[in-house]
Design an enzyme around this catalytic site. Sequence first.
Site, PDB file in Angstrom:
ATOM      1  N   ARG A 105       0.773  -1.147   0.128  1.00 37.43           N
ATOM      2  CA  ARG A 105      -0.065   0.004   0.088  1.00 37.43           C
ATOM      3  C   ARG A 105       0.859   1.410  -0.123  1.00 37.43           C
ATOM      4  NH1 ARG A 105      -5.344   1.150   3.404  1.00 37.43           N
ATOM      5  NH2 ARG A 105      -6.114   0.093   1.877  1.00 37.43           N
ATOM      6  N   HIS A 132      -7.261   0.908  -6.414  1.00 34.80           N
ATOM      7  CA  HIS A 132      -7.264   0.008  -5.202  1.00 34.80           C
ATOM      8  C   HIS A 132      -8.315  -1.172  -5.927  1.00 34.80           C
ATOM      9  CE1 HIS A 132      -7.575  -1.548  -1.302  1.00 34.80           C
ATOM     10  NE2 HIS A 132      -8.662  -0.669  -0.915  1.00 34.80           N
ATOM     11  N   GLN A 135      -9.999  -3.959  -3.641  1.00 34.65           N
ATOM     12  CA  GLN A 135     -11.203  -3.773  -3.120  1.00 34.65           C
ATOM     13  C   GLN A 135     -12.357  -3.913  -4.083  1.00 34.65           C
ATOM     14  OE1 GLN A 135     -12.168  -2.223   0.115  1.00 34.65           O
ATOM     15  NE2 GLN A 135     -14.250  -2.773  -0.651  1.00 34.65           N
ATOM     16  N   ASP A 223     -17.494   6.971  -1.398  1.00 35.62           N
ATOM     17  CA  ASP A 223     -16.128   6.793  -0.699  1.00 35.62           C
ATOM     18  C   ASP A 223     -16.133   8.142   0.004  1.00 35.62           C
ATOM     19  OD1 ASP A 223     -13.638   5.940   0.093  1.00 35.62           O
ATOM     20  OD2 ASP A 223     -12.889   6.150  -1.750  1.00 35.62           O
ATOM     21  N   CYS A 264     -16.505   1.398   0.266  1.00 40.07           N
ATOM     22  CA  CYS A 264     -15.356   0.258   0.727  1.00 40.07           C
ATOM     23  C   CYS A 264     -14.829   0.398   2.075  1.00 40.07           C
ATOM     24  CB  CYS A 264     -13.969   0.723  -0.199  1.00 40.07           C
ATOM     25  SG  CYS A 264     -13.597   2.542   0.079  1.00 40.07           S
ATOM     26  N   ARG A 292     -13.406  -8.909   0.991  1.00 39.73           N
ATOM     27  CA  ARG A 292     -11.919  -8.519   0.797  1.00 39.73           C
ATOM     28  C   ARG A 292     -11.210 -10.197   1.145  1.00 39.73           C
ATOM     29  NH1 ARG A 292     -10.242  -3.681   1.343  1.00 39.73           N
ATOM     30  NH2 ARG A 292      -8.229  -4.721   0.398  1.00 39.73           N
TER      31      ARG A 292
HETATM   32  N1  NVA Z   1     -10.271   6.542  -1.382  1.00 36.43           N
HETATM   33  C1  NVA Z   1      -9.775   6.075   0.092  1.00 36.43           C
HETATM   34  C2  NVA Z   1      -9.906   4.583   0.063  1.00 36.43           C
HETATM   35  C3  NVA Z   1      -9.504   3.919   1.407  1.00 36.43           C
HETATM   36  C4  NVA Z   1      -9.713   2.511   1.475  1.00 36.43           C
HETATM   37  C5  NVA Z   1      -8.508   6.397   0.559  1.00 36.43           C
HETATM   38  O1  NVA Z   1      -7.457   6.431  -0.413  1.00 36.43           O
HETATM   39  O2  NVA Z   1      -8.223   6.878   1.712  1.00 36.43           O
HETATM   40  N1   CP Z   2     -11.216  -0.663   2.091  1.00 40.84           N
HETATM   41  C1   CP Z   2     -10.013  -0.620   2.578  1.00 40.84           C
HETATM   42  O1   CP Z   2      -9.177  -0.786   1.921  1.00 40.84           O
HETATM   43  O2   CP Z   2     -10.078  -0.468   3.842  1.00 40.84           O
HETATM   44  P1   CP Z   2      -8.356  -0.206   4.815  1.00 40.84           P
HETATM   45  O3   CP Z   2      -8.017   1.096   4.397  1.00 40.84           O
HETATM   46  O4   CP Z   2      -8.877  -0.461   6.219  1.00 40.84           O
HETATM   47  O5   CP Z   2      -7.663  -1.427   4.501  1.00 40.84           O
END
Ligand code: NVA
Ligand code: CP
Length: 305
Positions: A105, A132, A135, A223, A264, A292
Amino acid sequence: MAGPKHFLDLDRLESETLRGIIDVGRAFKAGTPPGGEPQPLAGKALALIFEKPSTRTRVSFEVGIRQLGGDAVVLEPSGTQLGRGETVADTARVLSRYVDAIVIRTVKEAHLLELAEHATVPVINGLTDRTHPCQLMGDVMTFEEHRGTIAGRTIAWCGDGNNMAASWIQAAVRFGFELRLACPEPLSPPQDVLDWAAREGGRIMVTSDMAEALSDADCVVTDVWVSMQDDDKQPEHRHNLLRSYQIDDSAMALAKPEAIFMHCLPAHRGEEVAASVIDGPQSVVWDEAENRLHAQKGILLWCMT
Ligand code: NVA
Ligand code: CP
């Protein structure tokens, strides 16, 4: 010799591959693993690098690899030499000598690509500033559990044209559904992703009109208004732009009566979604979070065997 089977983005993989991964995830969830083997990754190790916070991605991958018989090592840059300037490329070369796959990540997509270029084991995108994909595998699985095949259906995205929106666009092409995105103009999805979808013949509509996107939709998705990479980018300005894109009961009423609501997570009740929607009868967000785990077991098996 073919290189490692990376899971970097949905646009880089064939529809049949993605469909096969979801089928395997469903089989694990149903307790009928492929070949009757519940632990096909016994003896294998997975490294997880988190440059940003995570709850679902971290726990679902750690639990998933263990359920498959393997083991996980979690790395946070502050506790590794990455945080002191060792390059991503060198980290890729070294980790490849210890583990059988790497989830990352990243704060920047470039780190994902550098890791994939230099790793000799599969690399999995656990979220970047642009996409992502893991997801979306859980999301497609969840839609289909509740409403049957997603091909030919209509999904409405409302809010920021962010990393999740980009992966929904790629998923619409790969899984054959129509995607309508309602976004304020300054927060439209990335043009290169829209251009790719247009070249692939995807049915994608971008509008700033919520009603246009939501009308007759089978599923409503949103989101957060401020993603992790946007924490320091004028959050108040983003809130002002996105305020009228909240999914509340009146927004849900514009979709089909049997439409489901997806997110998500993490969510901010009272911002992008009203509590009455996310905690209401049309919401499937807890199944989405659970899936997931199952979908990623499909990804791990595909990458690591
Ligand atoms: N758009 C959000 C998704 C988190 C799973 C982020 O990048 O923070
Ligand atoms: N939806 C998702 O990826 O959650 P986290 O940021 O908790 O991993």
